[in-house]
Design a protein around this motif. Structure first.
Motif, mmCIF file in Angstrom:
data_model
loop_
_atom_site.group_PDB
_atom_site.id
_atom_site.type_symbol
_atom_site.label_atom_id
_atom_site.label_comp_id
_atom_site.label_asym_id
_atom_site.label_seq_id
_atom_site.Cartn_x
_atom_site.Cartn_y
_atom_site.Cartn_z
ATOM 1 N N MET A 1 -5.903 -10.645 -9.099
ATOM 2 C CA MET A 1 -5.866 -9.844 -7.870
ATOM 3 C C MET A 1 -4.431 -9.523 -7.493
ATOM 4 O O MET A 1 -4.097 -8.406 -7.113
ATOM 5 N N LEU B 1 -15.879 -16.735 -6.764
ATOM 6 C CA LEU B 1 -14.635 -17.499 -6.645
ATOM 7 C C LEU B 1 -14.952 -18.979 -6.776
ATOM 8 O O LEU B 1 -15.707 -19.538 -5.985
ATOM 9 N N LEU C 1 -15.598 -11.397 -2.320
ATOM 10 C CA LEU C 1 -15.413 -12.673 -3.014
ATOM 11 C C LEU C 1 -16.516 -13.610 -2.546
ATOM 12 O O LEU C 1 -16.712 -13.783 -1.346
ATOM 13 N N ARG D 1 -18.817 -17.550 1.930
ATOM 14 C CA ARG D 1 -18.949 -18.885 1.350
ATOM 15 C C ARG D 1 -20.380 -19.376 1.567
ATOM 16 O O ARG D 1 -20.642 -20.162 2.482
ATOM 17 N N ALA E 1 -10.357 -3.447 2.725
ATOM 18 C CA ALA E 1 -10.606 -4.777 3.270
ATOM 19 C C ALA E 1 -11.500 -5.535 2.301
ATOM 20 O O ALA E 1 -12.514 -5.020 1.837
ATOM 21 N N MET E 2 -11.097 -6.755 2.015
ATOM 22 C CA MET E 2 -11.861 -7.555 1.077
ATOM 23 C C MET E 2 -12.673 -8.575 1.857
ATOM 24 O O MET E 2 -12.143 -9.274 2.711
ATOM 25 N N ARG E 3 -13.972 -8.625 1.562
ATOM 26 C CA ARG E 3 -14.836 -9.603 2.238
ATOM 27 C C ARG E 3 -14.731 -10.935 1.536
ATOM 28 O O ARG E 3 -14.600 -11.000 0.310
ATOM 29 N N TYR E 4 -14.851 -11.998 2.309
ATOM 30 C CA TYR E 4 -14.870 -13.346 1.750
ATOM 31 C C TYR E 4 -16.098 -14.044 2.300
ATOM 32 O O TYR E 4 -16.291 -14.088 3.516
ATOM 33 N N MET F 1 -11.094 -4.654 8.607
ATOM 34 C CA MET F 1 -11.908 -5.856 8.768
ATOM 35 C C MET F 1 -11.157 -6.905 9.555
ATOM 36 O O MET F 1 -9.959 -7.084 9.414
ATOM 37 N N ASP G 1 -17.319 -17.313 -2.628
ATOM 38 C CA ASP G 1 -16.813 -18.664 -2.886
ATOM 39 C C ASP G 1 -18.014 -19.586 -3.034
ATOM 40 O O ASP G 1 -18.812 -19.730 -2.101
ATOM 41 N N ALA H 1 -8.321 -18.442 3.621
ATOM 42 C CA ALA H 1 -9.702 -18.520 4.106
ATOM 43 C C ALA H 1 -10.465 -19.703 3.520
ATOM 44 O O ALA H 1 -11.454 -20.163 4.083
ATOM 45 N N GLU H 2 -9.997 -20.202 2.374
ATOM 46 C CA GLU H 2 -10.719 -21.280 1.703
ATOM 47 C C GLU H 2 -10.497 -22.655 2.320
ATOM 48 O O GLU H 2 -11.211 -23.592 1.979
ATOM 49 N N GLU I 1 0.838 -1.204 0.000
ATOM 50 C CA GLU I 1 0.000 0.000 0.000
ATOM 51 C C GLU I 1 0.877 1.261 0.000
ATOM 52 O O GLU I 1 0.589 2.238 -0.697
ATOM 53 N N GLY J 1 -10.274 -20.081 -8.666
ATOM 54 C CA GLY J 1 -9.425 -18.931 -8.357
ATOM 55 C C GLY J 1 -8.133 -18.858 -9.148
ATOM 56 O O GLY J 1 -7.315 -17.978 -8.905
ATOM 57 N N THR K 1 -8.058 -11.738 3.974
ATOM 58 C CA THR K 1 -8.703 -12.391 2.833
ATOM 59 C C THR K 1 -7.716 -12.659 1.704
ATOM 60 O O THR K 1 -7.712 -13.723 1.108
ATOM 61 N N GLN K 2 -6.857 -11.681 1.420
ATOM 62 C CA GLN K 2 -5.996 -11.845 0.237
ATOM 63 C C GLN K 2 -4.786 -12.735 0.499
ATOM 64 O O GLN K 2 -4.052 -13.049 -0.416
ATOM 65 N N GLU L 1 -9.423 -5.329 -8.125
ATOM 66 C CA GLU L 1 -9.390 -5.228 -6.668
ATOM 67 C C GLU L 1 -10.810 -5.384 -6.130
ATOM 68 O O GLU L 1 -11.454 -4.417 -5.757
ATOM 69 N N LEU M 1 -7.200 -15.159 -8.642
ATOM 70 C CA LEU M 1 -6.147 -14.821 -7.679
ATOM 71 C C LEU M 1 -4.943 -14.174 -8.363
ATOM 72 O O LEU M 1 -4.302 -13.290 -7.808
ATOM 73 N N CYS N 1 -0.175 -21.136 -3.842
ATOM 74 C CA CYS N 1 -0.238 -19.693 -4.143
ATOM 75 C C CYS N 1 -1.563 -19.337 -4.793
ATOM 76 O O CYS N 1 -1.889 -18.166 -4.926
ATOM 77 N N LEU N 2 -2.309 -20.341 -5.254
ATOM 78 C CA LEU N 2 -3.592 -20.070 -5.902
ATOM 79 C C LEU N 2 -4.767 -20.518 -5.033
ATOM 80 O O LEU N 2 -5.856 -20.781 -5.526
ATOM 81 N N HIS O 1 -9.783 -13.608 9.217
ATOM 82 C CA HIS O 1 -10.533 -14.863 9.259
ATOM 83 C C HIS O 1 -9.869 -15.816 10.239
ATOM 84 O O HIS O 1 -8.645 -15.920 10.269
ATOM 85 N N MET P 1 -6.071 0.675 3.704
ATOM 86 C CA MET P 1 -6.140 -0.584 2.974
ATOM 87 C C MET P 1 -7.591 -0.983 2.768
ATOM 88 O O MET P 1 -8.400 -0.894 3.683
#
Lengths: 761, 290, 158
Positions: free
Chosen positions: B39, B29, B49, B8, B3-6, C1, B51, C67-68, A131, B32, C21-22, B45, B36, C62-63, C4, B1
Motif C-alpha cells: 500500500m 489484513l 481492509l 474488524r 477513503a479506505m474502509r477498515y 470518510m 482485519d 486503527a489496529e 495526492e 500486514g 485508515t492508512q 490501493e 502495508l 510502521c507495519l 477512526h 482522496m
C-alpha cells in the motif's frame, strides 16, 4: 602542511577516560530531536515529485491541478529558484558548481536520473501532499541513458550535457563527452621504474556505487518570515554548509538565514550537501507556513548519496627483495549526474601508504545517469585502495613475501615523497603495521576453505575552520558552544579536552552544538576533522579562559597578572609572590565574577592546520562455501593509528563501524539497475547492509602515535578504517580459493561463478 | 482522496460478507507486513481492509490428531514460541523462523505468507513438503486444498476474491519422520530467499526412506513440489548416491529467472545444494525421532 | 470518510487518538501524539528503528495501522525508564558507548528488552540474531552486543 609544533608531554587526567557522553541520556530515552522531530504551529508537509526516467528532456510541467487541490498551499518548480552562474569554485579536490547544484535540487532542462527532483508541494497533511504530486503533469521526452562508467566514456554514449568539454586536457577536446575532468599526478619516471623491475603485476577492477546507508532519512523543518528572514532545523553534517548553500540557492542574504543542527542520525559524508532544505525554505516562503520535509527511504537511495562506482587498472613493478620500484593507477570514477567524483582523492591516496620512487596516477571524472555522488567516509580512497591493495597482494604473492612484510618493506615514513608533491610529515604507518603483525591471530592456523587477507589504507584527515566560545558559570561549571554537528560522540571528546585543559571535572563541562547565529563559522563535520580542529579551537578558548581566570585572581589578590600561574585547576601566586596566598580554585574565581569584572567568557576561531594523516592496516579470516559462494567473515582485526584516543570507546567505535561498512561494500552492497535505468533495490531489504548476525566482533587495535601538532596528540579516526576492508576481504578470498575477485561486490553468485569456472579449467 | 474502509469482523461469516459486498478492491489484513508495504509503495490501493485477527479460529493453534492446525492469521512468533508445535513441525518452523525480523514475525502470519504468493515465501516449500492442507471459507462454505494449490503465480492465488484462508493443518508424521527447510540468502537474516528447499522424509525401521516430499522455492513462478526429487530418496538409505540424485533432480526441476536477487545459473546450482543439505538435516532429525 | 477513534494504553496510561485508515502506528505516535522517540528509518519493516511492543509483542510500528491498536497495550521508548531511573539497558548502552548517532538506539533498546524478557541469559549469537532486524550503520554492532550482554548480566543479578 604547517611546521610541526611540539607540545610537551604531560600527564593526562581526563583525556583517555571513557565517561558517558553529554548528549547520551536524551538519546536513550527518545527525547533527542533529530531532523524529522521538529514541529511548528501551522506546519505543512512538503513532498517532492521525482523523475521516473533515467534521462529525459522536460518539455513542460503543469502544476495547476495540484495547486487547485484543497489543502495544497504551495507548489514549486525550478522556476522558483534563481539561476546560478556556471563556475567551479573552491579547491579543486572539492570544487563546487552552483549551476549544477541548483539543477540537482530541482531539475531544469532535463532530468538526469531516476529520482531526480523536479517539483515540490506543501499541503496540510501528508496524504494531501502525496495526492497533489499525482496531479502534477510532466511532459517528458525520454532520452537514451547510460549507467556504467566504461559505457559512459564510449564516443557514442548518450551525453548528459551536450556541451561538456573535458577539463584538464591540453589542448581541450573539440567534442563534448561525459568525461568532466582528467587529472594526472606524477612522481619520478614510471617507465624507467617498470623497465628496471624484476616483476610486473597488473590487474583491472570494477566497483559499484554504494550508499552511505545512514538510518535517518534526510529531513528538515523550515520557516520563512515575511521580512525575509528564515530559520531551518535539519539533519546535516554542517549547518553552516546548509546556510551557505541554501541562502545561495534560494537567493537570500546569508545573515537572513539561521540554521540549527538537529541531532543527526548518521551521515558518513552523505549529509555534507543540501537536498530538502532549499525546497522547504521556498515552499515556506511561497505558502507563508512552516514546512517540514522528510525523505522516504526510497528517495534516500534514488536521490541522495551514493559514492562512485569505478573502473580501474593498477600496474606495479617490484624487485624480488620486495621493493616497489614503479606504480601506476588509472581510475575512472562515476560522478553521477553532475560532475565531481572523489577521483582526485583516489589518485592521491591509492599509493600514499608507500614510499615509491616512480608513481603515476590518472583519474577521470565521468557523469552518467545516476544520482550525483557525494562524500562517503574517506571519499575516493576505499575505491582506489580496493584496486591498489588487491594488486599489492598479487605482487606479494608473485615474489613469495608475507603481505605485512611486503608493506613494511615499502612503508612511507616521515620525509617520504607523496605523488602530490608534499612530504609525509608524520610517523605512525609502520607502527600500525607492526601492531597488526603482532596480533596472535595473524599466525593462527586456518581450516579448509578458509583464507587470510591483509590490506592497508590512507586518508588525509582534515583541519579547517572552527569556532567556539567557552562560558564560565558562577558555580564553576562551563558551557562550551561550538559549531560542529556531533555524529559519533564529538561532544564527549571536546568536553574531555576542555576539562583536561581547564583542570575541572568532565561533568562540569557542558558542550553544545550552537546554531549559525550563536557561534562563529565552522566547517562541516567531515574529513575526521572535528576532534582535531574544533577540539583545538576549544582548547584555545579554554586557554584564554585560564588567562582570564589568572587576571581575576590577580585582581582578588591585588597582585600583578605576571605573578599568577595556573596549575592543576587552580590559580597560584608565583614568582615574588609565591606562597603568599592560598591557591584559588576555578570554582572560587568563578564565584567572584561580578566583583572582578563581570562575565568570564572566551572565544576562539581558527583555520586549523597540521593535521596528521590517518592510516589503518587490517587482516581478516574468511571461509568460502564452495557450493554457494557465500563468504563468511570469521575474524576481523583492524589496527589504526589514532594519535591519542581522547575517548577510547568512541575511537574503537569508529574502527568497528568503518570496518563493518567496508564488509558490506565488499560483499553485498550495490546499486542494481534495470534496462530502463531504474534502481531495482531502493530499500534496506535488497540494498543489503550488514545486520548484526552477519559479522563477528571486530577486533580494534588502537595504535597511539601522537600528532605533535595537537596539544593532546589527536589524529582523526573516523575514516582511514573504511579504506582497507574491500581489499582485505578480496585478498582473504584469494587465500581461501586461489581466485582473484576483481569486481565488487563479491556477492555469492559472482563468487560461485568464479569457483565454477575455475573448476571447469 | 480515496477513503479506505477498515473493518474488524468477529466472525468468518461477517468477514466473507464484507468481501462479497465490496465494490472496489478489498484485502484481508492479517499481519500486514506485505500488505502495508504494498500500500505504501502504491502497488495496491484497496478500498476495504478486512482485519481478521479478531476471529478466534484465525489465530488459534490447536493439536489435531497428532498434527497441528493453526489459524492463518497467527503471528509467526506465536508459532515459534509454541513448544509443542515447534517439536512436531521442525521443517515448518525452519521456514517460519526465516520470515523477516523478530519484529516482522511479531505480525506476519503464515496465511499471509501463503496468500501473498511470492515464489520466495519461506514458509511455503516447508508447508508443501510437510503435506499441509489449507482450509478456505467463502460464500459457499468451507473447502480444503493442499498448500501447493494456492499460489498460481507471483502475487496470484487460486482463492476467489471473497474467499479467506482460515487455517492450515500440518498433518501428523508417521514414525521416523522429519522435515527441514533451508534457504540461501546473501545475508544471514533480513533477506529474501534466492533459492530454498524443503524436504520431508519417512524412514522405516531399517533406515530406508519410504516416503519423501521435496519442495523448492524461488526457482519458478511459485514454489514447486518436485516428485522426481522425492523419488530419488525413496527406497534408499539417503546415502551419497541418493543425495546426488536428489540434487540433480532438484536442479533439473528449476525454471528460474535472472533478477536482482540472483541469476538463473546460480539458482539452479544452489537448488541442488540446498535440497541435499535439507535432506541431510531431515535425515538426522528423522533418525532421532521414533 | 470519518477518521477512526482509537482508545489504547500507551506506556501504561490511557490514550485516545483519531487517525486515517492508512496512517500507521508510527505516524500516529510521531505526528498525532508527538512521541518522536520512535524513529522512521524505512517505513517498510526493514530497519527496526520504529520498534515498539503491541500487546507485549515486538513489532515495527510502521507495519501496524493506527486503527489496529484499539484496546491494545503499546510500549515505546518514552516509557522505558521508570520515572527518573533508566532501564539497565539504557544505562549499559551509555556506559558501553553503544550509540554513535543514536537514531537506531530507541528501536535497539525496545528490541533488546523484548529479548531479555524472553531470554534473560542470551549468548552473543542469540543477541545478534534477535537484533538482526535492527540496522545500525555506525557501530558495527560490537558495543551494542556488549551492552545488551552486560545489561542481561546486571538484570540477572538484580
Amino acid at each position: 602542511m604547517a611546521d610541526t609544533v611540539l607540545y610537551p608531554e604531560r600527564e593526562l587526567k581526563v583525556v583517555g577516560t571513557q565517561p558517558v557522553r553529554p548528549d547520551g541520556v536524551p538519546k536513550v530515552t527518545g527525547l533527542a530531536q533529530y531532523g524529522a522531530d521538529f514541529t511548528l504551529p501551522g506546519m505543512l508537509w512538503g513532498r517532492i515529485l521525482r523523475s521516473p526516467h533515467a534521462h529525459a528532456r522536460i518539455r513542460a510541467i503543469n502544476t495547476k491541478k495540484a495547486e487547485a487541490l484543497p489543502g495544497v498551499k504551495a507548489v514549486i518548480t525550478a522556476a522558483d529558484l534563481p539561476e546560478q552562474k556556471f563556475d567551479y569554485v573552491g579547491p579543486e579536490r572539492v570544487a563546487i558548481n552552483f549551476w549544477h547544484m541548483t539543477r540537482n535540487i530541482l531539475a531544469r532542462e532535463k532530468v538526469l536520473y531516476e529520482g531526480h527532483a523536479l517539483a515540490a508541494v506543501a499541503a496540510t497533511s501528508k496524504s494531501i501532499a502525496e495526492e497533489a504530486l499525482k496531479l502534477i503533469e510532466v511532459d517528458y521526452e525520454v532520452l537514451p541513458h547510460v549507467i556504467d562508467v566504461d559505457e559512459a566514456m564510449q564516443p557514442d554514449a548518450p551525453l548528459l550535457f551536450e556541451d561538456m568539454i573535458t577539463r584538464g586536457v591540453q589542448p581541450p577536446p573539440t567534442k563534448p563527452s561525459n568525461v568532466s575532468k582528467r587529472i594526472e599526478f606524477k612522481l619520478g619516471d614510471v617507465d624507467k621504474g617498470f623497465a628496471a623491475a624484476d616483476e610486473i603485476v597488473e590487474a583491472s577492477y570494477k566497483t559499484k556505487p554504494v550508499h552511505q546507508g545512514y538510518i535517518e532519512p534526510h529531513a528538515c523543518l523550515a520557516r520563512f518570515d515575511t521580512d525575509g528572514q528564515a530559520e531551518v532545523w535539519s539533519s546535516s553534517q554542517g549547518h553552516f554548509v546548509v546556510r551557505t548553500f541554501t541562502s545561495r540557492l534560494v537567493g537570500m542574504k546569508v545573515g537572513d538565514l539561521r540554521c540549527h543542527a538537529a541531532e543527526i542520525g548518521g551521515a558518513f559524508g552523505g549529509k555534507t550537501v543540501v537536498y530538502v532544505e532549499p525546497i522547504a525554505v521556498v515552499l515556506s516562503k511561497k505558502s507563508g507556513h512552516p514546512v517540514k520535509i522528510m525523505m522516504s527511504r526510497e528517495e534516500v537511495f534514488k536521490a541522495s548519496g551514493p559514492t562512485s562506482g569505478a573502473s580501474m587498472t593498477i600496474k606495479l613493478g617490484v624487485m624480488r627483495d620486495g621493493r616497489i620500484v614503479a606504480a601506476e593507477g588509472i581510475f575512472k570514477y562515476q560522478a553521477g549526474a553532475f560532475p565531481t567524483s572523489p577521483v582526485m582523492n583516489g589518485c592521491m591516496c591509492s599509493f600514499a601508504p608507500y614510499d615509491i620512487a616512480n608513481v603515476r596516477t590518472i583519474g577521470y571524472d565521468v557523469v552518467c545517469n545516476r544520482p550525483k555522488t557525494v562524500a562517503y567516509r574517506a571519499p575516493g580512497s576505499p575505491i582506489s585502495a580496493f584496486a591498489a591493495e588487491s594488486t599489492m597482494d598479487l605482487a606479494a604473492r608473485r615474489i613469495g613475501m608475507d603481505p605485512i612484510e611486503f608493506r613494511l618493506k615499502n612503508i612511507a615514513r616521515p620525509g617520504s615523497q607523496t605523488v602530490w608533491g608534499a612530504k609525509l610529515a608524520h610517523a605512525g604507518f609502520a607502527e600500525t603495521l607492526h601492531a597488526l603483525q603482532k596480533h596472535p591471530g595473524y599466525k593462527a592456523p586456518l581450516g579448509k576453505n578458509q583464507g587470510r587477507g591483509v590490506a592497508a589504507g590512507y586518508w588525509f584527515n582534515g583541519g579547517g575552520e572552527s569556532s567556539a566560545t567557552v562560558h564560565v558559570n558562577e558555580d564553576g561549571t562551563v558551557v562550551v558552544a561550538e559549531g560542529s554537528p556531533d555524529i559519533g560522540g564529538s561532544r564527549a571528546s571536546i568536553a574531555l579536552m576542555a576539562a583536561e585543559t581547564l583542570g575541572i571535572p568532565y561533568e562540569n563541562v557542558r558542550p553544545i552544538v550552537a546554531d549559525t547565529n550563536s557561534v562563529g563559522y565552522t566547517q562541516a563535520t567531515g574529513g575526521s576533522r572535528v576532534t582535531y580542529a574544533t577540539g583545538m579551537t576549544v582548547i584555545n578558548a579554554c586557554n584564554k579562559v585560564i588567562d582570564e581566570m589568572c587576571v581575576r585572581a590577580a585582581k582578588l589578590w591585588k597582585v600583578e597578572r605576571a605573578d599568577v600561574i595556573w596549575e592543576d585547576g587552580h590559580a597560584r601566586p608565583a614568582g615574588k609572590r609565591a606562597g603568599e596566598f592560598e591557591p584559588l580554585s576555578f570554582k572560587a574565581i568563578a564565584a567572584k565574577r561580578t566583583a572582578t569584572g563581570g562575565p568570564i567568557t572566551a572565544s576562539a576561531a581558527m583555520n586549523a592546520e597540521g593535521q596528521a594523516p590517518g592510516f589503518s592496516a587490517q587482516f581478516c579470516d574468511v571461509e568460502v562455501d564452495p557450493d554457494t559462494g557465500y563468504v563468511k567473515i570469521l575474524r576481523y582485526v583492524a589496527a589504526q593509528d589514532v594519535g591519542r584516543a581522547i575517548h577510547p570507546g568512541y575511537c574503537e567505535g569508529q574502527i568497528h563501524g568503518g570496518v563493518v561498512q567496508g564488509i558490506g561494500w565488499a560483499l553485498n552492497e550495490e546499486y542494481i539497475y534495470d534496462r530502463n535505468g531504474r534502481m531495482e533495490n531502493p530499500g534496506f531489504l535488497d540494498y543489503r547492509i550488514p545486520v548484526a548476525s552477519d559479522v563477528p566482533m571486530i577486533e580494534a587495535i588502537m595504535v597511539e602515535v601522537p600528532n605533535p601538532n595537537h596539544p593532546y596528540g589527536v589524529k582523526g579516526v573516523a575514516e582511514a578504517n573504511i579504506v582497507p576492508p574491500t581489499a582485505t576481504i578480496a585478498n582473504a578470498v584469494h587465500s581461501a580459493t586461489g581466485l582473484r575477485l576483481t569486481d565488487l561486490p563479491m556477492s555469492p553468485p559472482k563468487v560461485l561463478a568464479a569457483l565454477d569456472s575455475a573448476r571447469k579449467r | 482522496m480515496s477513503a479506505m474502509r477498515y473493518e474488524r469482523p468477529g466472525t468468518l461469516e461477517a468477514a466473507v460478507a464484507l468481501l462479497s459486498g465490496a465494490t472496489g478492491a478489498a484485502r484481508v489484513l492479517a499481519g500486514g507486513t506485505d500488505l502495508l508495504v504494498q500500500m505504501r509503495t502504491g502497488r495496491i490501493e484497496p478500498q476495504l481492509l478486512v482485519d481478521c485477527k479478531d476471529i478466534p479460529e484465525m489465530t488459534a493453534i490447536v493439536a489435531d490428531d497428532g498434527g497441528f492446525r493453526f489459524g492463518a492469521a497467527t503471528p509467526c512468533m506465536a508459532l515459534v514460541e509454541h513448544e509443542a508445535f515447534t517439536k512436531a513441525c521442525p521443517g515448518v518452523i525452519d521456514g517460519v523462523k526465516l520470515i523477516g525480523s523478530i519484529q516482522v514475525k511479531g505480525r506476519a502470519s503464515v496465511g499471509g505468507n501463503v496468500c501473498n504468493a511470492s515464489p520466495a515465501a519461506d514458509s511455503v516449500p516447508a508447508l508443501i513438503a510437510a503435506g499441509a492442507v489449507a482450509t478456505i471459507i467463502g460464500p459457499g462454505g468451507r473447502r480444503e486444498t493442499r498448500v501447493e494449490n494456492i499460489a498460481t503465480g507471483p502475487g496470484k492465488t487460486s482463492l476467489a476474491r471473497d474467499e479467506i484462508l482460515v487455517s492450515l493443518l500440518v498433518p501428523r508424521k508417521p514414525p521416523h519422520s522429519a522435515d527441514a527447510y533451508l534457504r540461501f540468502t546473501p545475508r544471514t537474516e533480513m533477506d529474501i530467499a534466492v533459492v530454498s528447499a524443503g524436504v520431508n522424509l519417512t524412514l522405516d525401521r531399517d533406515g530406508v526412506c519410504r516416503k519423501a516430499r521435496v519442495s523448492l522455492g524461488a526457482v519458478a513462478e511459485r514454489a514447486l513440489l518436485v516428485s522426481e526429487a522425492g523419488a530419488a530418496l525413496i527406497g534408499t538409505t539417503v546415502d551419497e548416491a541418493a543425495l546426488e540424485k536428489l540434487a540433480a533432480a532438484a536442479a533439473a526441476a528449476c525454471k528460474p529467472i535472472d533478477d536482482k536477487r540472483g541469476t538463473k545459473a546460480y539458482r539452479i546450482k544452489v537448488a541442488g545444494v540446498l535440497a541435499r543439505r535439507a535432506a541431510q538435516i531431515a535425515l538426522d532429525r528423522a533418525r532421532k525421532v521414533n | 470518510m470519518a477518521k477512526h477513534h482509537v482508545t489504547a494504553t500507551l506506556n501504561g496510561s490511557p490514550v485516545e487518538f483519531l487517525c486515517e485508515t492508512q496512517q500507521t502506528l508510527l505516524e500516529v505516535l510521531r505526528d498525532e501524539l508527538n512521541l518522536t522517540g520512535t524513529k522512521e528509518g524505512c517505513a517498510t519493516g526493514d530497519c527496526g528503528a520504529c520498534s515498539v511492543t503491541v500487546g507485549g509483542r515486538l513489532v515495527c510500528s510502521c507495519l501496524v495501522l493506527g486503527a489496529e491498536v484499539e484496546g491494545k497495550r503499546i510500549e515505546t521508548i518514552e516509557g522505558m525508564a521508570s520515572g527518573t531511573e533508566l532501564h539497565p539497558l539504557q544505562q549499559k548502552f551509555l556506559e558501553h558507548a553503544a550509540l554513535q548517532c543514536g537514531i537506531c538506539t530507541p528501536g535497539m533498546l525496545i528490541a533488546a528488552r523484548s529479548l531479555l524478557e524472553r531470554k534473560p541469559d542470551p549468548t552473543e549469537e542469540e543477541v545478534r540474531y534477535w537484533l538482526a532486524g535492527n540496522l545500525c550503520r555506525c557501530t558495527g554492532y560490537n558495543k551494542i552486543v556488549d551492552a545488551v550482554l552486560a545489561a542481561a548480566g546486571e538484570m540477572r543479578r538484580a
